[in-house]
Design a protein around this motif. Structure first.
Motif, mmCIF file in Angstrom:
data_model
loop_
_atom_site.group_PDB
_atom_site.id
_atom_site.type_symbol
_atom_site.label_atom_id
_atom_site.label_comp_id
_atom_site.label_asym_id
_atom_site.label_seq_id
_atom_site.Cartn_x
_atom_site.Cartn_y
_atom_site.Cartn_z
ATOM 1 N N ASP A 1 0.830 -1.207 0.000
ATOM 2 C CA ASP A 1 0.000 0.000 0.000
ATOM 3 C C ASP A 1 0.866 1.259 0.000
ATOM 4 O OD1 ASP A 1 -2.006 -1.842 0.119
ATOM 5 O OD2 ASP A 1 -2.640 -1.371 2.165
ATOM 6 N N ASP A 2 0.213 2.400 -0.183
ATOM 7 C CA ASP A 2 0.935 3.668 -0.251
ATOM 8 C C ASP A 2 0.083 4.766 0.378
ATOM 9 O OD1 ASP A 2 2.871 5.559 -0.826
ATOM 10 O OD2 ASP A 2 2.699 5.397 -3.007
ATOM 11 N N LEU A 3 0.730 5.879 0.648
ATOM 12 C CA LEU A 3 0.057 7.089 1.120
ATOM 13 C C LEU A 3 0.203 8.126 0.024
ATOM 14 C CD1 LEU A 3 -1.331 8.572 3.526
ATOM 15 C CD2 LEU A 3 0.962 9.334 4.192
ATOM 16 N N LEU A 4 -0.910 8.515 -0.581
ATOM 17 C CA LEU A 4 -0.890 9.485 -1.671
ATOM 18 C C LEU A 4 -0.897 10.895 -1.094
ATOM 19 C CD1 LEU A 4 -1.064 10.148 -4.710
ATOM 20 C CD2 LEU A 4 -3.559 10.057 -4.480
ATOM 21 N N LEU A 5 0.101 11.689 -1.466
ATOM 22 C CA LEU A 5 0.207 13.085 -1.047
ATOM 23 C C LEU A 5 -0.114 13.955 -2.247
ATOM 24 C CD1 LEU A 5 3.675 12.850 0.771
ATOM 25 C CD2 LEU A 5 1.426 12.293 1.701
ATOM 26 N N THR A 6 -1.051 14.879 -2.096
ATOM 27 C CA THR A 6 -1.431 15.733 -3.217
ATOM 28 C C THR A 6 -1.355 17.197 -2.820
ATOM 29 O OG1 THR A 6 -3.782 15.599 -2.638
ATOM 30 C CG2 THR A 6 -2.963 14.012 -4.235
ATOM 31 N N LEU A 7 -1.019 18.022 -3.809
ATOM 32 C CA LEU A 7 -1.085 19.475 -3.692
ATOM 33 C C LEU A 7 -2.037 19.956 -4.770
ATOM 34 C CD1 LEU A 7 2.666 20.452 -3.132
ATOM 35 C CD2 LEU A 7 0.842 20.346 -1.434
ATOM 36 N N GLY A 8 -3.163 20.512 -4.345
ATOM 37 C CA GLY A 8 -4.191 20.839 -5.329
ATOM 38 C C GLY A 8 -4.711 19.567 -5.947
ATOM 39 N N SER A 9 -4.658 19.488 -7.269
ATOM 40 C CA SER A 9 -5.151 18.294 -7.975
ATOM 41 C C SER A 9 -4.027 17.383 -8.432
ATOM 42 C CB SER A 9 -5.979 18.730 -9.199
ATOM 43 O OG SER A 9 -5.181 19.506 -10.088
ATOM 44 N N GLU A 10 -2.780 17.700 -8.070
ATOM 45 C CA GLU A 10 -1.640 16.937 -8.571
ATOM 46 C C GLU A 10 -0.938 16.172 -7.449
ATOM 47 O OE1 GLU A 10 -0.069 19.709 -12.254
ATOM 48 O OE2 GLU A 10 0.656 20.149 -10.221
ATOM 49 N N PRO A 11 -0.404 14.998 -7.762
ATOM 50 C CA PRO A 11 0.396 14.280 -6.764
ATOM 51 C C PRO A 11 1.663 15.064 -6.457
ATOM 52 C CG PRO A 11 0.550 13.198 -8.907
ATOM 53 C CD PRO A 11 -0.497 14.255 -9.039
ATOM 54 N N ALA A 12 2.037 15.123 -5.186
ATOM 55 C CA ALA A 12 3.227 15.884 -4.802
ATOM 56 C C ALA A 12 4.493 15.285 -5.400
ATOM 57 C CB ALA A 12 3.338 15.946 -3.283
ATOM 58 N N LYS A 13 4.551 13.956 -5.430
ATOM 59 C CA LYS A 13 5.739 13.304 -5.988
ATOM 60 C C LYS A 13 5.793 13.560 -7.495
ATOM 61 C CE LYS A 13 8.239 8.914 -6.186
ATOM 62 N NZ LYS A 13 8.260 7.488 -5.805
ATOM 63 N N GLY A 14 6.824 14.211 -7.930
ATOM 64 C CA GLY A 14 6.988 14.487 -9.350
ATOM 65 C C GLY A 14 6.471 15.845 -9.777
ATOM 66 N N PHE A 15 5.614 16.480 -8.960
ATOM 67 C CA PHE A 15 5.034 17.768 -9.346
ATOM 68 C C PHE A 15 5.384 18.885 -8.373
ATOM 69 C CE2 PHE A 15 2.459 14.772 -11.691
ATOM 70 C CZ PHE A 15 2.224 15.414 -12.896
ATOM 71 N N ALA A 16 5.677 18.557 -7.120
ATOM 72 C CA ALA A 16 5.977 19.594 -6.134
ATOM 73 C C ALA A 16 7.394 20.126 -6.324
ATOM 74 C CB ALA A 16 5.822 19.028 -4.722
ATOM 75 N N SER A 17 7.565 21.437 -6.126
ATOM 76 C CA SER A 17 8.897 22.029 -6.162
ATOM 77 C C SER A 17 9.679 21.587 -4.929
ATOM 78 C CB SER A 17 8.786 23.554 -6.183
ATOM 79 O OG SER A 17 8.270 24.018 -4.934
ATOM 80 N N HIS A 18 10.964 21.948 -4.900
ATOM 81 C CA HIS A 18 11.776 21.576 -3.742
ATOM 82 C C HIS A 18 11.224 22.219 -2.472
ATOM 83 C CE1 HIS A 18 15.383 20.223 -1.628
ATOM 84 N NE2 HIS A 18 15.481 21.436 -1.103
ATOM 85 N N GLY A 19 10.867 23.490 -2.561
ATOM 86 C CA GLY A 19 10.314 24.178 -1.401
ATOM 87 C C GLY A 19 8.989 23.589 -0.967
ATOM 88 N N GLU A 20 8.120 23.255 -1.924
ATOM 89 C CA GLU A 20 6.833 22.644 -1.597
ATOM 90 C C GLU A 20 7.036 21.266 -0.963
ATOM 91 O OE1 GLU A 20 3.636 24.397 -4.842
ATOM 92 O OE2 GLU A 20 5.061 22.851 -5.495
ATOM 93 N N SER A 21 8.010 20.524 -1.469
ATOM 94 C CA SER A 21 8.273 19.190 -0.916
ATOM 95 C C SER A 21 8.717 19.287 0.534
ATOM 96 C CB SER A 21 9.348 18.476 -1.750
ATOM 97 O OG SER A 21 8.897 18.251 -3.076
ATOM 98 N N TRP A 22 9.609 20.244 0.848
ATOM 99 C CA TRP A 22 10.046 20.422 2.220
ATOM 100 C C TRP A 22 8.890 20.875 3.108
ATOM 101 C CZ3 TRP A 22 13.069 18.600 5.504
ATOM 102 C CH2 TRP A 22 14.384 18.235 5.200
#
Length: 409
Positions: free
Chosen positions: A282-303
């Motif tokens: 299983d996994d834990l899906l992290l989203t910012l807005g409508s997009e998955p954080a992994k692959g779409f979040a900036s470095h600052g957003e990821s931190w």
């Protein structure tokens, strides 16, 4: 809640360490590799029975020693409990509570609640699903220590079932009798995997349900101009499991779902020799807005999202009135000024705050307090961590400059 005493014996770089601690900010200052993080790691191990840096216990035992020992006294609302944990390089670990041996080390879970922030936390956003599963399991066992039993039972069944699947294909091809034996044995393991897997999943789902609004709220505090953050559970068994609210009352429902899916994928599992359904996938899906954080979040957003996950855990562990110990492992050096200030502001109310830093100047003034300078002695090529200096720093006092700290170390 706070740790009053900590003693280490043959734990990583420390052959001996004895610290008296209190309900205040305490900062361990020293160069990278001098053993600061090992102190926080040992306390986190008491809280979760796992390291935040390695998957096995062997690296925790000092080179040349057979066992490492962590002894700590935890003060909680006027009551004190001591934990004595022996970690074996090979073989089983042992534990005692108030000098009385316990049957299983996991009986110490719940005595210390702690949240640890570390540079490795960026992997919660950018890393593999295993990082996020470990994150959930760490919180589950601190909130509900009894859940550690179901997790241990699940992992035992998973190992047995996986071993069977690796040989199932060839056994089935050899004869009808062997095929019948494999299928009947798989039926037994499937039932146990579904039961223990449902217990693990139900606990995780309940934690995700409680954490989600806290993560959204904390992320908006750290990054007020960013998108909305959310977390969602993603089961390998499918969306019908994800839709469950979690908690003990949902175990029968989840068990039936897992059992059906195990039947559906049995042929594929035998063909691949892998267990494809269960909380280990299983996994834990992290989203910012409508997009998955992994692959779409900036470095600052990821931190910011990684910090929000940890800060949300602090709030969750506070729900029943227990203030967790907060540990910050060299994270200020990883953050920009705005995030440093937000983190310092949030953690300023902690009953006990433990911080590590390579340079004391990285620590915001709000975290002024006791400073313990850590160094190393080297003899015959063997390095041992040592305490160089232990003093209290007032808000009005000038902190050492990086050059002064470098010369002291």
């Amino acid at each position: 809640m706070f740790v009053r005493e900590l003693a280490l014996t043959d734990y990583r770089s420390w052959d001996r360490l004895s610290l008296e601690l209190g309900p205040e900010p305490t900062i361990l200052v020293g160069r990278n590799g001098f053993g600061k993080t090992n102190v926080l790691e040992a306390l986190f191990y008491i809280a979760t029975l796992r390291s935040h840096r390695v998957a096995t216990d062997a690296p925790l035992v000092r080179s040349g020693a057979e066992v490492a020992r962590i002894v700590t006294t935890v003060h909680n609302s006027g009551r004190e409990l001591s934990v004595d944990l022996t970690i074996a390089a090979q073989g089983a670990n042992k534990a005692a509570i108030n000098t009385s041996p316990v049957r299983r080390p996991r009986e110490v879970l719940g005595i210390l609640r702690a949240v640890l922030f570390a540079p490795e936390d960026l992997a919660l956003v950018r890393g593999d699903p295993g990082e996020r599963r470990r994150f959930l399991d760490e919180i589950v066992v601190q909130l509900r220590p009894i859940a550690a039993g179901a997790k241990a039972d699940y992992e035992k069944v998973l190992r047995q079932r996986s071993a069977l699947l690796k040989t199932a294909g060839s056994a089935i091809r050899r004869s009808a009798a062997e095929a019948d034996s494999v299928m009947s044995t798989l039926d037994v393991w499937d039932a146990q995997l579904a039961q223990f897997g449902a217990e693990v999943t139900a606990e995780r789902l309940a934690v995700v349900r409680e954490l989600n609004p806290l993560v959204s709220q904390t992320y908006s505090y750290i990054a007020p101009h960013s998108r909305t953050a959310r977390i969602q559970y993603r089961s390998a068994a499918g969306p019908e499991v994800d839709a469950c609210s979690g908690g003990p009352e949902t175990v029968p429902e989840i068990r039936e779902m897992l059992a059906r899916r195990l039947v559906d994928v049995r042929a594929k599992e035998i063909d691949r020799g892998l267990c494809l359904i269960g909380p280990h996938r299983d996994d834990l899906l992290l989203t910012l807005g409508s997009e998955p954080a992994k692959g779409f979040a900036s470095h600052g957003e990821s931190w910011s999202l990684a910090l929000a996950l940890r800060l949300a855990c602090v709030d969750l562990l506070r729900v029943d009135g227990v203030e967790p110990v907060i540990m910050l492992d060299d994270v200020f050096a990883e953050l920009d000024t705005a995030r440093r200030e937000k983190l310092a502001e949030f953690t300023s109310s902690a009953e006990q705050l433990l911080i590590t830093a390579a340079v004391g100047a990285d620590i915001p003034a709000a975290a002024a307090g006791r400073r313990i300078f850590v160094g190393v002695n080297e003899e015959n090529g063997i390095r041992r961590s040592v305490i160089l200096e232990d003093r209290t720093v007032g808000d009005q006092q000038v902190h050492r400059t990086p050059a002064e700290e470098e010369s002291a170390l």
